[in-house]
Structures are given as C-alpha cells and as structure tokens.
Design a protein around this motif. Structure first.
Motif, short mmCIF file in Angstrom:
data_model
loop_
_atom_site.label_atom_id
_atom_site.label_comp_id
_atom_site.label_asym_id
_atom_site.label_seq_id
_atom_site.Cartn_x
_atom_site.Cartn_y
_atom_site.Cartn_z
N THR A 62 0.84 -1.21 0.08
CA THR A 62 0.09 -0.11 0.15
C THR A 62 0.93 1.03 0.01
O THR A 62 1.42 1.83 1.21
CB THR A 62 -0.79 0.01 1.44
N GLY A 63 1.22 1.68 -1.13
CA GLY A 63 2.18 2.87 -1.24
C GLY A 63 3.36 2.34 -1.06
O GLY A 63 3.79 1.02 -1.19
N GLN A 64 4.41 3.28 -0.85
CA GLN A 64 5.99 2.90 -1.10
C GLN A 64 6.46 3.42 0.25
O GLN A 64 7.80 3.53 0.17
CB GLN A 64 6.47 3.50 -2.10
N GLY A 65 5.70 3.45 1.12
CA GLY A 65 6.51 3.85 2.58
C GLY A 65 6.76 5.28 2.46
O GLY A 65 7.85 5.91 3.29
N ARG A 66 6.07 6.20 1.87
CA ARG A 66 6.45 7.54 1.66
C ARG A 66 5.21 8.36 1.77
O ARG A 66 4.19 7.81 0.97
CB ARG A 66 7.31 8.00 0.44
N PRO A 67 5.21 9.46 2.35
CA PRO A 67 3.97 10.03 2.40
C PRO A 67 3.54 10.71 1.22
O PRO A 67 2.46 11.22 1.29
CB PRO A 67 4.38 11.43 3.51
N GLU A 68 4.60 10.81 0.25
CA GLU A 68 4.11 11.58 -0.92
C GLU A 68 3.35 10.61 -2.07
O GLU A 68 3.18 11.16 -3.14
CB GLU A 68 5.28 12.36 -1.59
N SER A 69 3.91 9.16 -1.67
CA SER A 69 3.25 8.28 -2.49
C SER A 69 2.06 8.28 -2.73
O SER A 69 1.04 8.53 -1.93
CB SER A 69 3.76 6.79 -2.10
N CYS A 70 1.36 7.85 -4.26
CA CYS A 70 0.00 7.89 -4.32
C CYS A 70 -0.29 7.12 -5.59
O CYS A 70 0.56 6.51 -6.29
CB CYS A 70 -0.59 9.29 -4.68
N LEU A 71 -1.59 6.70 -5.84
CA LEU A 71 -1.98 6.18 -7.14
C LEU A 71 -2.18 7.42 -7.92
O LEU A 71 -2.46 8.37 -7.62
CB LEU A 71 -3.21 5.44 -6.90
N ALA A 72 -2.19 7.13 -9.34
CA ALA A 72 -2.31 8.11 -10.26
C ALA A 72 -3.14 7.12 -11.59
O ALA A 72 -2.71 6.00 -11.67
CB ALA A 72 -1.32 8.72 -10.71
N VAL A 73 -4.11 7.76 -12.18
CA VAL A 73 -4.75 7.37 -13.38
C VAL A 73 -4.09 8.09 -14.62
O VAL A 73 -4.06 9.22 -14.46
CB VAL A 73 -6.32 7.78 -13.15
N VAL A 74 -3.76 7.13 -15.45
CA VAL A 74 -3.29 7.93 -16.79
C VAL A 74 -3.95 7.38 -17.69
O VAL A 74 -4.10 6.21 -18.02
CB VAL A 74 -1.60 7.38 -16.79
N GLU A 75 -4.29 8.30 -18.39
CA GLU A 75 -5.04 7.98 -19.91
C GLU A 75 -4.21 8.12 -21.08
O GLU A 75 -3.42 9.12 -21.27
CB GLU A 75 -6.35 8.78 -19.96
N LEU A 76 -4.17 7.23 -21.82
CA LEU A 76 -3.18 6.90 -23.16
C LEU A 76 -4.13 7.24 -24.19
O LEU A 76 -4.94 6.51 -24.62
CB LEU A 76 -2.33 5.91 -23.07
N SER A 77 -3.88 8.38 -25.08
CA SER A 77 -4.34 8.20 -26.36
C SER A 77 -3.19 7.63 -27.60
O SER A 77 -2.13 7.89 -27.24
CB SER A 77 -4.44 9.70 -26.91
N CYS A 78 -3.71 6.34 -28.20
CA CYS A 78 -2.66 5.82 -29.17
C CYS A 78 -3.02 5.67 -30.34
O CYS A 78 -4.28 5.81 -30.70
CB CYS A 78 -2.61 4.20 -28.15
N SER A 79 -2.11 5.43 -31.29
CA SER A 79 -2.42 4.89 -32.62
C SER A 79 -3.36 3.63 -32.61
O SER A 79 -2.92 2.84 -31.85
CB SER A 79 -1.16 4.87 -33.26
N ALA A 80 -4.21 3.61 -33.37
CA ALA A 80 -5.26 2.70 -33.39
C ALA A 80 -4.61 1.43 -33.73
O ALA A 80 -4.63 0.21 -33.00
CB ALA A 80 -6.30 2.69 -34.38
N ALA A 81 -3.59 1.52 -34.62
CA ALA A 81 -2.78 0.04 -35.00
C ALA A 81 -1.65 -0.46 -34.01
O ALA A 81 -1.37 -1.57 -34.12
CB ALA A 81 -2.10 0.35 -36.47
#
Length: 356
Positions: A62-81
C-alpha cells in the motif's frame, strides 16, 4: 497456467470466493465451517478455480512507505494500429497496477503507483512517452481512496456465514481508507521480497515463502502478519468479472463541492455496483467512480439511482471498459481470467523499460 475454458463457477464456488474476499488467507477448515462442507472439497474447488484463472488471491504494497506516494490514473491516446502492442508493453511495467482498453477519446486507461509527483513525471516521459504509438497522455492523482476493488464483494454469504468468517478476526486495514495504517514506514529488502511472493500468490504457504526467500518460517509468519495487520500490504481475492455475473465496468468522471465531497463519497460507497470511488486532482472532475453491472442495459438504471441518491454530484464524462488487460498485477485473457502474475516491483526506477 493451463486454463480450462470449460470450467464454470457455480453457487458454491461463488460462496468460496466470497469467503476469501473477507479473509484472503483463511484456512480451508474455516471456509468449510462457514459453508458447512468438507475442507477437502473447498481446497479441491479452489484449486480448480485458480488453475482455470477464474479466481485468485494476490497481495501488494500500500504505497511505497513515503507520505508523498500515491496512485495515479493515466489516460493514453494511442495510434489505433499500435494500441494492443502498447497495452502489452505497458502491462510489463513494474509500477502499472491495472490496464484497461476503454471507450471514448482515451485508448487505454492505466493505474500506476508512484512515489511522488516528480516520479509520475518521469514515468510519463521516460517509461510511457517513449513507447512508439503513444500520441498523448493525461493524468490524475488519486488524493483519497474511498473504496477500491479490494473492498468489493459478491455478497452471496448469509449473515451466519459471514459471522463465521469474521469471528475473532481483527478489522482488516487496507492502507487506503484507514487512517490507522502505518504508511510512513519504508519497506526493507525482506518486506519487498515477501510482498512480491504474495503478489504471485496471496495464499502462498508460509513454508513455500520461507524456502523461496531463504528465511525461517517463523520470520516469514511474523513479517507477513505485521505487514497485513498494519495495513502495509493489501490482500484481495479477485474474480473474472464475467464469471462473477457482473461483466460490465464503466467509469464515471464526476464532481461535487469540496464541502460535500466526503459525504457524497460515503453515500456512494453504500450503493450496490460501486466498485471504485476515488477523489482525484489534475482536471475539472474531482471524483472518479467505477460501476459494475450485470448488463449494458442496467447502466441507465444505476445512473438514475445515482442522480436520486446523490443530487449534489454532477457527472461530466463516461467511459466503458471494453477489455481488462491487467488487474492489480494479473494479466487477463479475453474472458477476464488470469493468465499470469506480473511482478509489481513498484520500487523500480521510473525509467525502467518494458520488454520489446
């Protein structure tokens, strides 16, 4: 893993999974007592479920043992192929917990564990941004977790069965919603070694962990109990969603006034079908929800209930999960079943490259 495509989960299988959702490392004796069946039968059924990739238990830090650690949601736009190739490469990254192919303007939505925002920047620029075919990225930091897939249950046990599973057990800390969890302590080399083993199999016997880690069984037992008991490790029993009867996942981006957001989130947690509820930062919406439903047609009913129950919340955007490719360190097949574990070495360097 050899997957038995003919295997199906029946009502007893669902009850066994529900027991392990309450106590992921419970003994087969305890599960058998709760369900009034022979422990050998429980073990045999679990072996079939796990071998077919229908259900599994995993563990993660659960985290990395650092107060600043957090989860992040990243949305990727990709070439369809290139989308599938990108998804496969991103799946191998050690900081990526989950990967989903989603509808709408975003091709892929991924969940990552980062030690701080500077690390997130490096991850986006060095790990993801260098993959051919990635056109653009958009990120949101998860600033508070109200509920997670860790908390989601099948709810097929009756009150007496639940009582047996929970009798004498300390309340489970998950390190996400509990203020009691000790997240400021770092993880030493032994902790990390044991966490990676639990990621491979959250029910791995102590003797096996001890042999593979080169430690005594008493040390492993004490360490694992401390990690789990202090909320520094999350153990969860997961299931292929099509086999669970709720195969459809949709994401909602929403907002509520800052003064109302905690009350809104607590109401949302109590509604059936809410699998995830996060407070996010990094754009207009400040809430992100994941809904699980039995069918596409049920979505409109769920949204109507949301409008009635939480009128203070405004929905800004929606996205359907077309396919779950990785979930909390497990690569999934087209049926949502587990193929293999992918080590969540979240302490690795941000510039570590995925295999080509």
């Amino acid at each position: 893993m050899t997957q038995d495509s003919a295997a199906r989960a029946d009502e007893l299988d669902l009850a066994i999974v529900n027991c392990l959702q309450l106590q992921p490392r419970a003994s087969w004796t305890l599960v058998g007592r709760a369900l009034d069946i022979d422990p050998v039968t429980v073990a045999r059924r679990w072996q079939r479920l796990s071998s077919a990739g229908i259900a599994w238990v995993s563990g993660r830090a659960t985290g990395q043992g650092r107060p600043e650690s957090c989860l992040a949601v990243v949305e990727l736009s990709c070439s369809a192929a290139e989308t599938l190739a990108i998804a496969r490469r991103v799946t191998e990254l050690p900081h990526v917990l989950s990967v989903e192919h989603t509808s709408g303007p975003r091709s892929l939505t991924i969940l990552v564990e980062v030690r701080d925002l500077a690390f997130l920047s490096r991850f986006l620029l060095e790990s993801v941004g260098t993959i051919p075919g990635v056109v653009a990225t958009s990120s949101h930091a998860v600033t508070k977790v109200y509920s997670m897939g860790d908390h989601w249950q099948l709810h097929v046990l009756d009150p007496a069965q639940q009582a047996v599973m929970l009798r004498g057990q300390q309340p489970r800390l998950d390190g996400l919603t509990s203020e009691q969890a000790d997240l400021a302590r770092g993880y030493d080399a032994v902790d990390r070694q044991l966490i990676l083993l639990l990621g491979e199999d959250g029910r791995m016997p102590v003797a096996t962990m001890a042999a593979r880690a080169g430690l005594s069984e008493s040390t492993v037992r004490r360490r694992v109990a401390g990690l789990v008991g202090n909320g520094r490790v999350v153990l969860r029993c997961d299931m292929a969603l099509p086999d669970s009867g709720r195969p459809v996942i949709s994401w909602l981006w929403a907002s509520a006034d800052a003064g109302d957001i905690d009350a809104v989130a607590m109401t949302l947690r109590r509604l059936p079908g809410i699998r995830v509820c996060w407070r996010i930062s990094g754009g207009g919406p400040n809430l992100m929800l994941a809904l699980t439903t039995h069918s596409l047609h049920e979505l409109s009913q769920v949204e109507a209930r949301l409008a009635a129950e939480v009128p203070q919340m405004t929905i800004h955007d929606r996205s359907m999960v077309l396919r779950s490719i990785k979930r909390m360190g497990r690569e999934l097949d087209l049926d949502g079943r587990s193929i293999r574990s992918v080590p969540l070495d979240i302490w690795a360097d941000a510039g570590d490259r995925p295999p080509r």
